[in-house]
Design a protein around this motif. Structure first.
Motif, PDB file in Angstrom:
ATOM      1  N   ARG A 121      -9.863 -42.499  -6.045  1.00 36.02           N
ATOM      2  CA  ARG A 121     -11.164 -41.420  -5.825  1.00 36.02           C
ATOM      3  C   ARG A 121     -12.457 -42.128  -5.870  1.00 36.02           C
ATOM      4  NH1 ARG A 121     -11.856 -35.938  -8.409  1.00 36.02           N
ATOM      5  NH2 ARG A 121     -13.975 -35.629  -8.296  1.00 36.02           N
ATOM      6  N   GLY A 122     -12.652 -43.119  -6.600  1.00 38.57           N
ATOM      7  CA  GLY A 122     -13.798 -43.924  -6.465  1.00 38.57           C
ATOM      8  C   GLY A 122     -14.027 -44.688  -5.002  1.00 38.57           C
ATOM      9  N   ARG A 123     -12.987 -45.299  -4.725  1.00 41.15           N
ATOM     10  CA  ARG A 123     -12.985 -45.749  -3.186  1.00 41.15           C
ATOM     11  C   ARG A 123     -13.358 -44.816  -2.313  1.00 41.15           C
ATOM     12  NH1 ARG A 123      -8.640 -49.796  -0.440  1.00 41.15           N
ATOM     13  NH2 ARG A 123      -9.838 -50.207   1.298  1.00 41.15           N
ATOM     14  N   GLY A 124     -12.874 -43.685  -2.258  1.00 33.50           N
ATOM     15  CA  GLY A 124     -13.326 -42.413  -1.343  1.00 33.50           C
ATOM     16  C   GLY A 124     -14.486 -42.138  -1.787  1.00 33.50           C
ATOM     17  N   ALA A 125     -15.221 -41.929  -2.606  1.00 37.02           N
ATOM     18  CA  ALA A 125     -16.443 -41.862  -3.109  1.00 37.02           C
ATOM     19  C   ALA A 125     -17.222 -42.929  -2.649  1.00 37.02           C
ATOM     20  CB  ALA A 125     -16.750 -41.548  -4.460  1.00 37.02           C
ATOM     21  N   VAL A 126     -17.151 -44.225  -2.884  1.00 36.72           N
ATOM     22  CA  VAL A 126     -17.968 -45.120  -2.105  1.00 36.72           C
ATOM     23  C   VAL A 126     -17.873 -45.075  -0.639  1.00 36.72           C
ATOM     24  CG1 VAL A 126     -18.027 -47.711  -1.836  1.00 36.72           C
ATOM     25  CG2 VAL A 126     -17.652 -46.721  -4.183  1.00 36.72           C
ATOM     26  N   GLN A 127     -16.680 -44.982  -0.093  1.00 39.03           N
ATOM     27  CA  GLN A 127     -16.729 -44.864   1.201  1.00 39.03           C
ATOM     28  C   GLN A 127     -17.559 -43.759   1.713  1.00 39.03           C
ATOM     29  OE1 GLN A 127     -12.466 -44.673   2.106  1.00 39.03           O
ATOM     30  NE2 GLN A 127     -12.567 -46.853   2.501  1.00 39.03           N
TER      31      GLN A 127
END
Length: 161
Positions: A121-127
């Protein structure tokens, strides 16, 4: 002893940062629900306050006293019927210990799954925060990132301005 390559991978692994970003994103999502909850509490408050004001303290005291007497009677009954058989108590303790070990293992697996979900989820948010599309898959040395090894050193570099 860990090799230099293992240490380098652990130091540049952005998965913990992605997990923190995922937790922050989840918290922000939940905070959006706070105004509705606050409005509901404000609407219910007068009724709850009136119910507390209308409560007779003597009735509450009597009810608590009755519950204390019932609890004391049950405790006395349990203590009088306590089985003093040490072998049975030992077996029960062993069973409880084994159950506890099983639960700890289960919770460890759940914690790891939650950590991985937050990292994704964090990777998607950072992207999203970087303005990248979330369905891009980066490949490093011919391999895609595994859940436990999200990202590369390129992902940790600050964005160019």
């Amino acid at each position: 002893m860990a090799s230099t390559e293992d240490l380098r991978k652990r130091i540049i692994n952005p998965t913990p940062l992605y997990a923190v970003a995922g937790a922050a994103d989840l918290a922000a999502e939940k905070l959006k629900e706070a105004p509705a909850l606050f409005d509901r509490l404000v609407a219910e408050a007068p009724g709850r306050i009136a119910a507390v004001r209308d409560t007779d303290p003597k009735a509450v005291q009597e009810r608590v006293s009755q519950q204390a007497q019932q609890t004391q009677a049950k405790l006395s009954e349990l203590l009088s019927g306590l089985d003093t058989d040490i072998k049975k108590l030992r077996e029960t303790a062993q069973d409880l210990t084994l159950q506890g070990v099983g639960r700890v293992a289960e919770y460890a697996v759940r914690a790891r799954d939650t950590y991985d979900e937050l990292a994704v989820r964090g990777r998607g948010a950072v992207q999203t925060w970087r303005g990248e599309t979330s369905d891009e898959e980066e490949e490093v040395d011919g391999e895609t990132d595994a859940p436990g090894e999200l990202g590369t050193a390129r992902d940790t570099a600050p964005p160019r301005t």
